[in-house]
Design a protein around this motif. Structure first.
Motif, PDB file in Angstrom:
ATOM      1  N   VAL A   3     -77.517  29.324 -88.165  1.00  0.00           N
ATOM      2  CA  VAL A   3     -76.451  29.705 -89.086  1.00  0.00           C
ATOM      3  C   VAL A   3     -76.764  31.089 -89.645  1.00  0.00           C
ATOM      4  N   VAL A   4     -75.744  31.968 -89.695  1.00  0.00           N
ATOM      5  CA  VAL A   4     -75.926  33.331 -90.202  1.00  0.00           C
ATOM      6  C   VAL A   4     -75.012  33.542 -91.399  1.00  0.00           C
ATOM      7  N   ASP A   5     -75.602  33.745 -92.566  1.00  0.00           N
ATOM      8  CA  ASP A   5     -74.868  34.070 -93.784  1.00  0.00           C
ATOM      9  C   ASP A   5     -74.770  35.596 -93.874  1.00  0.00           C
ATOM     10  N   THR A   6     -73.572  36.126 -93.631  1.00  0.00           N
ATOM     11  CA  THR A   6     -73.390  37.584 -93.560  1.00  0.00           C
ATOM     12  C   THR A   6     -73.051  38.227 -94.895  1.00  0.00           C
ATOM     13  N   HIS A   7     -72.929  37.428 -95.947  1.00  0.00           N
ATOM     14  CA  HIS A   7     -72.578  37.987 -97.264  1.00  0.00           C
ATOM     15  C   HIS A   7     -73.564  37.426 -98.279  1.00  0.00           C
ATOM     16  N   PHE A   8     -74.713  38.086 -98.359  1.00  0.00           N
ATOM     17  CA  PHE A   8     -75.854  37.614 -99.156  1.00  0.00           C
ATOM     18  C   PHE A   8     -76.388  38.810 -99.930  1.00  0.00           C
ATOM     19  N   SER A  69     -82.809  26.820 -90.260  1.00  0.00           N
ATOM     20  CA  SER A  69     -82.583  27.883 -89.279  1.00  0.00           C
ATOM     21  C   SER A  69     -81.647  28.973 -89.799  1.00  0.00           C
ATOM     22  N   THR A  70     -81.271  28.901 -91.073  1.00  0.00           N
ATOM     23  CA  THR A  70     -80.317  29.858 -91.633  1.00  0.00           C
ATOM     24  C   THR A  70     -80.922  31.257 -91.724  1.00  0.00           C
ATOM     25  N   THR A  71     -80.154  32.222 -91.267  1.00  0.00           N
ATOM     26  CA  THR A  71     -80.492  33.641 -91.361  1.00  0.00           C
ATOM     27  C   THR A  71     -79.528  34.294 -92.341  1.00  0.00           C
ATOM     28  N   VAL A  72     -80.006  35.252 -93.129  1.00  0.00           N
ATOM     29  CA  VAL A  72     -79.113  35.955 -94.051  1.00  0.00           C
ATOM     30  C   VAL A  72     -79.075  37.435 -93.696  1.00  0.00           C
ATOM     31  N   VAL A  73     -77.914  38.050 -93.930  1.00  0.00           N
ATOM     32  CA  VAL A  73     -77.735  39.490 -93.789  1.00  0.00           C
ATOM     33  C   VAL A  73     -77.458  40.030 -95.186  1.00  0.00           C
ATOM     34  N   CYS A  74     -78.343  40.864 -95.688  1.00  0.00           N
ATOM     35  CA  CYS A  74     -78.298  41.328 -97.068  1.00  0.00           C
ATOM     36  C   CYS A  74     -77.534  42.650 -97.172  1.00  0.00           C
ATOM     37  N   THR A  75     -76.567  42.719 -98.086  1.00  0.00           N
ATOM     38  CA  THR A  75     -75.787  43.942 -98.289  1.00  0.00           C
ATOM     39  C   THR A  75     -75.977  44.466 -99.704  1.00  0.00           C
ATOM     40  N   THR A  76     -75.562  45.713 -99.928  1.00  0.00           N
ATOM     41  CA  THR A  76     -75.694  46.308-101.257  1.00  0.00           C
ATOM     42  C   THR A  76     -74.636  45.808-102.227  1.00  0.00           C
ATOM     43  N   GLY A 287     -69.989  33.480 -94.779  1.00  0.00           N
ATOM     44  CA  GLY A 287     -70.622  34.184 -95.891  1.00  0.00           C
ATOM     45  C   GLY A 287     -70.577  33.332 -97.137  1.00  0.00           C
ATOM     46  N   THR A 288     -71.534  33.579 -98.057  1.00  0.00           N
ATOM     47  CA  THR A 288     -71.619  32.764 -99.275  1.00  0.00           C
ATOM     48  C   THR A 288     -71.555  33.584-100.561  1.00  0.00           C
ATOM     49  N   ASP A 289     -71.800  34.879-100.490  1.00  0.00           N
ATOM     50  CA  ASP A 289     -71.830  35.737-101.687  1.00  0.00           C
ATOM     51  C   ASP A 289     -72.934  35.338-102.657  1.00  0.00           C
ATOM     52  N   HIS A 290     -73.986  34.691-102.158  1.00  0.00           N
ATOM     53  CA  HIS A 290     -75.104  34.332-103.032  1.00  0.00           C
ATOM     54  C   HIS A 290     -75.650  35.593-103.710  1.00  0.00           C
ATOM     55  N   GLU A 321     -74.044  36.998 -84.823  1.00  0.00           N
ATOM     56  CA  GLU A 321     -75.128  37.427 -83.941  1.00  0.00           C
ATOM     57  C   GLU A 321     -74.699  38.624 -83.111  1.00  0.00           C
ATOM     58  N   SER A 322     -73.433  38.654 -82.693  1.00  0.00           N
ATOM     59  CA  SER A 322     -72.922  39.773 -81.920  1.00  0.00           C
ATOM     60  C   SER A 322     -72.665  40.994 -82.788  1.00  0.00           C
ATOM     61  N   VAL A 323     -71.983  40.825 -83.914  1.00  0.00           N
ATOM     62  CA  VAL A 323     -71.603  41.953 -84.773  1.00  0.00           C
ATOM     63  C   VAL A 323     -72.842  42.689 -85.279  1.00  0.00           C
ATOM     64  N   PHE A 324     -73.836  41.940 -85.734  1.00  0.00           N
ATOM     65  CA  PHE A 324     -75.034  42.543 -86.329  1.00  0.00           C
ATOM     66  C   PHE A 324     -76.197  42.671 -85.341  1.00  0.00           C
TER      67      PHE A 324
END
Length: 327
Positions: A3-8, A69-76, A287-290, A321-324
């Protein structure tokens, strides 16, 4: 399935401590165990408590909702654009320092944490230098785009080399609200208008500028991720096509809009279903916005949306996985 959380969101304390030492805006101030960010002559964000700076807690919260197995993508997040209010030389130094901290976290948590770059845009050559370092040397997986660059907008002609280089590097632009635009008419009610509607307007106008200016036409490989299920745009796409007759744009705005990737940070299953119908399952990212929102609540909304197993796999895993480029 990974699982990929793209809004973290996670912020290194070192950046906030550095900004607290500044005498002028933008700067930060300590509030208990957290900080408040001040910009534009003293206006600022609500105080950020200590959870924003606790990466271990964030990773554990993400895993509790969707598995280890969760992966996070961290944004500003809302901090995109803060560096653009600083002198270019100072912004260059702080961007390098910020991105190094994000990259260090990525190395400490291989496969579980991926970072994205803060790039100051007030000077184009500086932006290109920071961009190449962040992606080429630090292996960060995206670039955060603010709504405003000081008094400039993101479609300034001088930024064409920046967009061309982002497209060449193959990393996505992440459009997240910044609170830097439309403040004058959205104040009051404990920031309820700004936080509920103003932020969606902020990111939606940014995406429209990328479309109307021809940036997406000139750079067909440029990928854009807009947060909050596309903000206001999928619901008014027909009106945009009807009213926005842009000279020199060979296709209707909706042609480019459907290229945008959007996330599932929308606390209503109707919004998720609308985004799926408009953009298609290949364009939607989990995404979760955590820590602004609860990962368990984000999962519940997707459960309520009655997704097929194929669509769930795309949203939770393979699209991101493809986008990032997580493979």
């Amino acid at each position: 399935m990974r699982v990929v959380d793209t809004h973290f969101h996670w912020f290194p304390r070192s950046h906030f401590e550095t900004m607290a030492a500044r005498a002028s805006h933008p700067r930060t101030e300590r509030v208990g165990d957290g900080y408040r960010y001040l910009y534009n002559e003293g206006r600022g964000f609500i105080p950020l408590p200590a959870v924003w700076f606790d990466l271990d807690h964030g990773l554990a919260t993400a895993a509790a909702a969707t598995g280890d197995s969760t992966t996070v993508v961290c944004t500003t997040g809302v901090l995109a654009g803060m560096l653009d209010q600083m002198p270019a030389a100072e912004a260059l130094d702080e961007a390098y320092a910020y991105n190094e901290e994000i990259a260090a976290a990525q190395r400490r948590h291989p496969g579980r944490f991926f970072g994205t770059a803060a790039v100051p845009l007030q000077d184009t050559e500086t932006a290109l230098k920071v961009l190449d370092h962040a992606v080429g040397s630090l292996d960060l997986r995206g670039v955060n785009l603010p709504s405003m660059i000081g008094s400039e907008t993101v479609d300034a002609a001088r930024l064409e080399p920046f967009y061309a280089r982002v497209a060449e590097l193959g990393v996505p632009l992440i459009v997240h609200p910044t609170d830097l635009a439309f403040n004058e008419v959205l104040t009051g009610y404990a920031d309820g208008i700004q936080r509920s509607l103003g932020r969606l307007l902020d990111s939606s106008v940014t995406v429209l500028r990328l479309i109307f200016s021809g940036i997406l036409e000139r750079h067909p490989s440029l990928r854009v991720v807009q947060t909050h299920a596309g903000g206001l745009l999928p619901y008014q796409a027909g009106r945009i096509d009807k009213n926005a007759r842009i000279e020199g744009l060979p296709s209707l705005p909706s042609h480019y809009l459907r290229r945008i990737f959007v996330d599932t940070v929308a606390p209503q299953s109707l919004t998720i279903r609308t985004a799926l119908e408009y953009y298609g399952a290949d364009q939607i990212l989990y995404g979760t916005d955590h820590p602004c929102w609860s990962p368990s609540a984000a999962v519940s909304v997707l459960d309520e949306s009655a997704l097929s197993e194929e669509v769930r796999t795309k949203i939770y895993s393979t699209n991101a996985e493809s986008v990032f480029r997580l493979d």
